[in-house]
Design an enzyme around this catalytic site. Structure first.
Site, short mmCIF file in Angstrom:
data_model
loop_
_atom_site.label_atom_id
_atom_site.label_comp_id
_atom_site.label_asym_id
_atom_site.label_seq_id
_atom_site.Cartn_x
_atom_site.Cartn_y
_atom_site.Cartn_z
N ASN A 1 0.85 -1.19 0.00
CA ASN A 1 0.00 0.00 0.00
C ASN A 1 0.89 1.25 0.00
O ASN A 1 1.71 1.43 0.91
CB ASN A 1 -0.91 -0.05 1.24
N HIS B 1 0.94 6.23 1.90
CA HIS B 1 1.64 7.17 2.77
C HIS B 1 2.88 7.79 2.13
O HIS B 1 3.43 8.74 2.67
CB HIS B 1 1.88 6.54 4.14
N ARG C 1 3.65 18.83 1.51
CA ARG C 1 4.31 20.01 0.95
C ARG C 1 3.71 20.45 -0.39
O ARG C 1 4.15 21.43 -0.96
CB ARG C 1 5.80 19.71 0.73
N HIS D 1 -5.59 3.67 -1.70
CA HIS D 1 -6.92 4.08 -1.21
C HIS D 1 -7.20 5.49 -1.71
O HIS D 1 -6.54 6.44 -1.31
CB HIS D 1 -6.89 4.03 0.32
N ARG E 1 -9.31 8.29 -1.22
CA ARG E 1 -10.28 8.74 -0.22
C ARG E 1 -11.11 9.90 -0.76
O ARG E 1 -10.65 10.64 -1.63
CB ARG E 1 -9.56 9.19 1.06
N ARG F 1 -6.84 12.92 0.62
CA ARG F 1 -5.77 13.37 1.52
C ARG F 1 -4.42 12.77 1.16
O ARG F 1 -3.39 13.29 1.54
CB ARG F 1 -6.12 13.08 2.97
N GLU G 1 -8.68 0.62 -3.04
CA GLU G 1 -9.51 0.69 -1.84
C GLU G 1 -10.43 1.88 -1.98
O GLU G 1 -9.97 2.99 -2.32
CB GLU G 1 -8.64 0.86 -0.59
N THR H 1 -7.40 6.92 9.99
CA THR H 1 -7.22 5.79 9.07
C THR H 1 -8.51 4.99 9.13
O THR H 1 -9.44 5.37 9.84
CB THR H 1 -5.99 4.95 9.47
N THR H 2 -8.59 3.89 8.36
CA THR H 2 -9.84 3.13 8.32
C THR H 2 -10.06 2.44 9.66
O THR H 2 -9.37 1.48 9.99
CB THR H 2 -9.79 2.10 7.18
N GLU I 1 -11.39 -9.08 3.16
CA GLU I 1 -10.10 -8.73 3.79
C GLU I 1 -10.38 -8.51 5.27
O GLU I 1 -11.20 -7.67 5.64
CB GLU I 1 -9.50 -7.47 3.16
N HIS J 1 -3.92 -4.19 7.80
CA HIS J 1 -4.05 -2.98 8.61
C HIS J 1 -3.17 -3.07 9.85
O HIS J 1 -3.39 -3.91 10.71
CB HIS J 1 -5.49 -2.66 9.02
N GLY K 1 1.05 -1.25 4.34
CA GLY K 1 1.52 0.03 3.84
C GLY K 1 2.27 0.87 4.84
O GLY K 1 3.48 1.09 4.71
N1 PXP Z 1 -6.09 -2.92 3.96
C1 PXP Z 1 -7.02 -1.96 4.01
C2 PXP Z 1 -8.40 -2.28 3.55
C3 PXP Z 1 -6.71 -0.65 4.43
O1 PXP Z 1 -7.66 0.30 4.48
C4 PXP Z 1 -5.37 -0.36 4.79
C5 PXP Z 1 -4.99 1.03 5.18
O2 PXP Z 1 -5.21 1.89 4.11
C6 PXP Z 1 -4.43 -1.39 4.71
C7 PXP Z 1 -4.82 -2.68 4.32
C8 PXP Z 1 -2.99 -1.18 5.05
O3 PXP Z 1 -2.87 -0.79 6.36
P1 PXP Z 1 -1.47 -0.23 6.89
O4 PXP Z 1 -1.18 1.00 6.08
O5 PXP Z 1 -1.72 0.06 8.32
O6 PXP Z 1 -0.45 -1.29 6.66
#
Ligand code: PXP
Length: 256
Positions: A18, A21, A29, A54, A56, A60, A81, A111-112, A162, A202, A224
């Protein structure tokens, strides 16, 4: 749209990286750096089986143009996502990613937080999932490890779930964490029994990944934040290589 290029040997655990970030840092910036698409290319070179991003509602981190470029420039399956909104449905149908993971989304959350309320939103989700499935997109639902929610996901015709590993990762180690882990183990077994492909993600780190990767009925992890954070110290390629190694060891391979 790319489809997975791994012949999915029975025991193989796919890693979706993922890259959200990387975009978070870029957006702090404005401008173009660091580029999440460059991160996706590095992920591809260092053993990722897919890229997860993702989009959003408030954009963001990942932007519409990132999604376009990921589709054009990256030779790995994209797992988009997205919240179950009309806007996201149109975007998914336009880009046709390999997979769409439906997540709950609140503007104010960091976060989610928590899984999708599949049971409470079943009427809304049913046509939503069907439209994506009919378009050839592999739909997964991001849910809490709860057998009743898994049954509801199955009834919607989604082929994949998931499991949200956040409560397990956030739990203090010991009894509490073992309890959360057991919920995930049970849910992954139930997914297998009812014919759902099971993914998880996650909050996973080098420490928390092993017990999850050891669950043989889980086919894919999406990771991620930790990988991107670790990349500050060791580089993205090294951070992904170590995660891949730990996943392989958990599956009984020698980790080379
Ligand atoms: N899976 C899903 C569905 C998520 O929403 C996220 C976070 O965006 C992740 C996996 C990855 O989570 P993390 O960034 O904490 O590893």
């Amino acid at each position: 749209m790319k489809t997975p290029n791994v012949t999915n040997a029975e025991n193989y655990l796919r890693l979706g990286v993922n890259i959200d970030h990387v975009a978070t840092i870029r957006n702090a910036r404005g401008g173009d750096c660091p580029d999440p698409v460059r991160a996706a290319k590095i992920a591809a070179d260092f053993g990722a089986d897919g890229i997860t991003a993702h989009l959003r509602e408030d954009r963001r981190h990942i932007t519409d143009s990132d999604i376009l470029r990921l589709g054009e420039e990256i030779n790995l399956p994209l797992n988009l996502e997205m919240a179950a909104t009309d806007e996201m449905l149109k975007i998914a149908l336009r880009h046709k990613p390999h997979a769409a993971c439906i997540v709950p989304e609140k503007r104010e959350e960091r976060t989610t937080e928590g899984g999708l309320d599949v049971i409470g939103q079943i009427k809304h989700l049913e046509p939503f999932v069907k439209t994506l499935v009919d378009a050839g997109i592999r739909v997964s639902l991001f849910i809490e490890p709860d057998p009743l929610v898994l049954d509801a996901a199955k009834s919607l015709g989604a082929p994949v779930v998931e499991l949200h590993t956040g409560s397990y990762c956030d739990a203090p180690s010991g009894e509490h964490q073992n309890k959360e882990l057991q919920r995930i183990i049970n849910a992954a077994a139930h997914a297998d029994e009812i014919g759902l492909e099971c993914h998880a993600g996650h909050g996973l780190t080098f420490t928390s990944v092993t017990p999850i990767a050891e669950i043989k009925t889980i086919a894919e992890l999406n990771i991620g934040h930790f990988l991107v954070g670790e990349a500050i110290f060791v580089g993205l390629g090294n951070s992904i290589t170590e995660m891949r190694r730990l996943m392989n060891v958990a599956r009984g391979e020698d980790g080379k």
